[in-house]
Design a protein around this motif. Structure first.
Motif, PDB file in Angstrom:
ATOM      1  N   GLY A  59      32.292  62.103 -32.193  1.00 19.61           N
ATOM      2  CA  GLY A  59      31.885  61.674 -30.850  1.00 19.61           C
ATOM      3  C   GLY A  59      31.291  60.276 -30.861  1.00 19.61           C
ATOM      4  N   PRO A  60      30.257  60.055 -31.729  1.00 18.95           N
ATOM      5  CA  PRO A  60      29.679  58.708 -31.816  1.00 18.95           C
ATOM      6  C   PRO A  60      30.720  57.638 -32.150  1.00 18.95           C
ATOM      7  N   ALA A  71      32.682  56.994 -29.007  1.00 24.19           N
ATOM      8  CA  ALA A  71      31.847  56.318 -27.996  1.00 24.19           C
ATOM      9  C   ALA A  71      31.587  54.871 -28.389  1.00 24.19           C
ATOM     10  N   ALA A  72      31.453  54.622 -29.699  1.00 31.29           N
ATOM     11  CA  ALA A  72      31.178  53.266 -30.168  1.00 31.29           C
ATOM     12  C   ALA A  72      32.448  52.419 -30.240  1.00 31.29           C
ATOM     13  N   SER A 116      31.441  68.550 -24.619  1.00 26.52           N
ATOM     14  CA  SER A 116      30.391  67.856 -25.366  1.00 26.52           C
ATOM     15  C   SER A 116      30.773  66.405 -25.635  1.00 26.52           C
ATOM     16  N   PHE A 117      32.079  66.120 -25.780  1.00 30.35           N
ATOM     17  CA  PHE A 117      32.505  64.725 -25.930  1.00 30.35           C
ATOM     18  C   PHE A 117      32.261  63.957 -24.635  1.00 30.35           C
ATOM     19  N   GLU A 132      29.960  64.464 -22.593  1.00 30.92           N
ATOM     20  CA  GLU A 132      28.524  64.220 -22.505  1.00 30.92           C
ATOM     21  C   GLU A 132      28.139  62.943 -23.257  1.00 30.92           C
ATOM     22  N   VAL A 133      28.665  62.789 -24.470  1.00 28.92           N
ATOM     23  CA  VAL A 133      28.349  61.608 -25.280  1.00 28.92           C
ATOM     24  C   VAL A 133      28.971  60.359 -24.665  1.00 28.92           C
ATOM     25  N   GLU A 174      27.099  58.726 -21.897  1.00 30.29           N
ATOM     26  CA  GLU A 174      26.016  57.851 -22.336  1.00 30.29           C
ATOM     27  C   GLU A 174      26.529  56.427 -22.536  1.00 30.29           C
ATOM     28  N   ALA A 175      27.792  56.316 -22.971  1.00 32.06           N
ATOM     29  CA  ALA A 175      28.392  54.996 -23.166  1.00 32.06           C
ATOM     30  C   ALA A 175      29.037  54.514 -21.862  1.00 32.06           C
TER      31      ALA A 175
END
Lengths: 331, 280, 261
Positions: free
Chosen positions: A171-172, A175-176, A191-192, A194-195, A198-199
């Motif tokens: 996920g991180p 997102a990154a 859940s992906f 959700e992350v 944030e991005a």
């Protein structure tokens, strides 16, 4: 003579004791999930919380596995009695060695594998993955199917840069923007999302089943030892699980709450969303045609075909019908 | 380290201000005592600042405030359950390691045959990456706490064996001769001379091993568990809840430090003579 | 010299060790001597002459390959009660205070210490001038004091024979001289048969009635010297003419070549 009489009466007494305890004490089963608790595993918890298993005289102990192949191994080793795991993992194991485990009920009649992509990704179809970087969990079963899926769609698997990592890093990384997409299960979408939120991004998906990957996925497995020793128990457990699954499909939130009762750190909203994401795998055209839980021979053969191709096994290495036991599914 | 900074501070301050008051000295002494805490606070502050200034998202590096928030968002009961589970497994494996390692070390130190035959085997066990064999152990030993305790034991016991053997071997030869010249039994020699001589070595191993025990329990919980901080970290990352996983890490580190201190206190309390003179 | 009523008697003693590479090393060859009751005998010789082996054979810790060693006419087959040993290093037990270190042999052998033995330990601490240190730990004492504790420990069960394996060699020169006079004082107060191994010629001369000079490889008795210096011995003894003559003689014996006088 007297001794013999004594022995006989003792034996009779023992039988009596055994039969009475059997009548009063619930049967115990150790049920092994194929992964850490998450929304898509909620049905078993719902069955326990709703008392479906208790009604069948069954006491359930739930154990967490780390992947379908572990469930298969643990069932074969006698360290668990029943559980859920991917049918492909069972077929592969049975084709390679003697594994006394059978699938007694299908849960997913479609494969859950997909690509999760950031919103607006240049990857619009499977063919677009050429030259892109994708993240995948190191030990994901999807990894073995991936090259076969690409080849069957005339895509060179070597043209994709596949990066393996811990599932928690996927996920991180997405997102990154370190990877262009990730290989996942459909149940991981919430859940992906959700992350990615944030991005400041949304997610898109490409389902592998849209590109020819078909077959049974998650199934209820049981050890052959239990099936032989107590087929009635397997039947009752399967019945209780079917009821729970049906109720969970109807009311994912209730299922999520049951899960939280067992795993208090669970987020009910997220768990409900995860289960909901898995519903299309359970209720679809296939299940409408054959009924939930059944193994339709043609689709079963296709499931095996994918496994054989991905593992480079001979097609006749296994008769897939030998891996299933359909006695326990109510018609 | 600390005392050095103080003495440096004092010696540089004293000649400049001969009228340095008692009060100032007191302040300096307090600063010295608080130095580790202040340093930790500074690190946390910088960490928070970096997260805020660069607007780092939680999935990359959660800020201390995000970690604390996520820790308090959970029911304390949940923390207690997981911490207690990990503590039980750690201490179980640790106790098992002590019970097995010390008699084994006595055997190795007193029998050349045993040390020649068993030592290579122990080294093989130690060289095996436990993480790799952990799933096999779980399959073999089934569900429940036993496989986790056993994995913890495997990670913990080797340093205790090696260090205890070294300690037992450090017994002066003269004392062994004295014991023999008195006609005392080998058992008495081991109990009255060898084992006490090994106490400082045993304790230095026990201090290392208690932190290894926590690591062992977490490794085991990664592989198979329904409870425990290791399970909780795996669970949190599976939902990509990184701050929550960090919070669990902090609990683990705290637990480790606490247990380390407890072992040091036990040594000070039971065997003060085994400590260097100045730290008694 | 080989009197039948000797306390310790060596007869044709030979000692062969197996070294780690499998070759036989002869440590002692053809050793013959005897020590009379309450005699102070020093053993001197180059390193590797088997001095320590000699001591360990008497203590019953090592069995000779050939020959026999007798104490009071009985062959030594195992460690015996009437022997006390003082080692090169004091080797006290760091977890016991000084008094308990002195009584340790009894505690170790019998599991308990009687009031009488504790009383005796206190007397010995008084004898070795360590009374006020009874409650201290070994690491609070100087090297010389620790070694005096070692002597007190060896005297606890009032052995007839005291075996001393270079007991002062780890001490500095000043402490060494002081300890020598101390030992003489103790020996005068509590006469014992003493076998004293040393590297120091003046030490041997100052203390002993007789000196066994040994040669190395294999260890053998080269000469037995009657010291014959009058007792009590004092600092003045060191400047006596005979002291220096004997010192030069022993030096020449030990190094097997004459030394300028």
């Amino acid at each position: 003579m007297a001794l013999r009489l004594f022995k006989h009466s003792l034996f009779a007494l023992g039988l009596l004791a055994a039969s009475t305890t059997a009548a009063f004490a619930a049967d115990k089963i150790r049920w092994m999930n194929d992964w850490l608790p998450s929304g898509d595993k909620a049905a078993i918890y719902l069955g326990v919380e709703q008392g479906f298993f208790a009604e069948e005289g069954i006491e359930v102990e739930i154990i967490n596995g780390r992947g379908s192949s572990e469930v298969v191994t643990r069932l074969a080793a006698g360290a668990a009695d029943m559980g859920t795991g991917g049918l492909p993992a069972l077929l592969q194991a049975k084709a390679e060695q003697t594994i006394n485990v059978s699938a007694v009920m299908s849960i997913y009649s479609m494969q859950p594998d997909l690509l999760i992509l950031p919103e607006g990704s240049p990857i619009r179809s499977l063919a677009d993955v050429e030259g892109k970087t994708l993240g995948t969990a190191t030990f994901s079963a999807s990894n073995v199917i991936w090259p076969i899926l690409l080849r069957s769609n005339d895509i060179d698997p070597d043209s994709v840069n596949l990066v393996r990592m811990d599932p928690g890093a996927l996920g991180p990384m997405l997102a990154a923007g370190r990877v262009d997409g990730t290989i996942n299960w459909i149940t991981k979408i919430p859940s992906f999302a959700e992350v990615m939120q944030e991005a400041g991004k949304d997610v898109e998906v490409i389902l592998w089943s849209d590109y020819g990957l078909d077959g049974y996925g998650l199934s209820v497995l049981a050890s052959d030892r239990l099936i032989q020793r107590n087929p009635d128990l397997v039947e009752r457990a399967t019945r209780a699980y079917s009821r729970a699954l049906a109720l969970a499909v109807e009311n994912p939130r209730l299922a999520a709450e049951a899960l939280k009762a067992h795993v208090p750190e669970m987020d009910v909203e997220l768990a409900a969303a995860e289960f909901e994401a898995s519903i299309p795998l359970i209720v679809n055209d296939i299940s409408d045609a054959n009924g939930i839980g059944t193994f339709e021979p043609e689709l079963l053969a296709k499931t095996w075909e994918w496994v054989a191709r991905s593992q480079e096994l001979a097609l006749d290495a296994l008769d897939p019908t030998s891996a299933i036991d359909t006695r326990f599914i109510a018609d | 380290m600390n005392s050095q900074t103080t003495s440096a501070a004092r010696s540089s301050a004293a000649p400049l201000q001969p009228e340095l008051t008692k009060r100032k000295l007191l302040v300096l002494a307090w600063l010295d005592r608080l130095a580790p805490v202040l340093a930790a606070l500074a690190v946390i502050g910088v960490w928070e600042l970096i997260c805020r200034v660069f607007a780092l998202p939680n999935y990359l590096l959660p800020s201390p405030s995000a970690i604390v928030t996520s820790a308090f968002a959970l029911d304390p009961g949940i923390w207690l359950t997981h911490t207690w589970a990990t503590l039980r497994v750690s201490l179980g494996g640790y106790a098992l390691a002590i019970i097995i390692a010390i008699p084994l070390a006595v055997l190795l130190a007193n029998s050349r045959l045993m040390s020649r035959t068993l030592y290579p085997m122990l080294v093989v066990i130690q060289s095996t990456p436990i993480v790799g064999v952990a799933p096999i152990i779980v399959v073999l030993m089934g569900a429940g706490e036993m496989p986790r305790i056993f994995i913890t034991f495997l990670i913990t016991f080797f340093p205790i064996v090696v260090s205890t053997v070294t300690g037992l071997m450090s017994t002066p030869e003269e004392l062994k001769e004295l014991s023999r010249s008195l006609g005392a039994s080998k058992a008495r020699e081991i109990r009255n001379i060898q084992l006490p001589f090994a106490v400082p070595y045993i304790f230095s191993a026990l201090r290392i091993s208690i932190t290894l025990a926590i690591i062992g329990a977490v490794v085991a919980e990664f592989v198979a568990a329904e409870k425990g901080l290791g399970f909780f970290i795996a669970f949190s990352t599976s939902f990509l809840r990184i701050p929550q996983a960090f919070a669990a890490l902090i609990v683990l580190v705290t637990l480790s430090l606490l247990l380390f201190q407890v072992i040091a206190l036990v040594q000070r309390w039971l065997f003060p003579w085994s400590l260097p003179k100045e730290s008694r | 010299m080989l009197t039948p009523d000797a306390t310790i008697r060596f007869q044709d003693v030979e000692q062969v060790f197996m070294s780690s590479d499998g070759t036989a090393v002869q440590a002692l060859a053809n050793v013959n001597f005897s020590i009379a009751r309450h005699e102070f005998v020093a053993v001197i010789g180059p390193s590797g002459c088997g001095k320590s082996t000699l001591l360990r054979i008497i203590a019953g810790l090592v069995r000779p390959t050939r020959g026999s060693v007798q104490i009071y006419g009985l062959p030594v087959t195992e460690p015996r009660e009437e022997i006390g040993i003082v080692f090169q290093r004091p080797t006290l037990l760091p977890w016991l205070n000084i008094l308990d270190n002195v009584t340790f042999p009894m505690r170790h052998k019998y599991g308990r210490v009687t009031a009488q033995e504790t009383e005796r330990a206190r007397e010995l601490l008084a004898l070795t001038r360590l009374e006020e240190f009874a409650a201290k730990r070994p690491d609070e004492l100087s090297g010389g004091m620790q070694q005096r504790v070692g002597i007190a420990r060896a005297l606890l069960h009032d052995p007839d024979i005291l075996l001393m394996d270079e007991p002062f060699s780890a001490l500095d020169a000043l402490t060494r001289d002081e300890m020598s006079f101390e030992l003489l004082r103790i020996w005068t107060e509590k006469p014992k048969t003493v076998l004293f191994i040393t590297h120091s010629i003046p030490e041997a001369l100052l203390l002993a009635d007789r000196i066994l000079v040994m040669s190395a490889r294999p260890g053998a008795v080269r000469e037995i010297i009657d010291v014959g210096l009058p007792r009590p011995r004092t600092l003045d003894t060191l400047s006596e003419k005979r002291f220096n003559e004997l010192a030069n003689h022993i030096r020449s014996q030990v190094f097997s070549r004459p030394v300028a006088a």
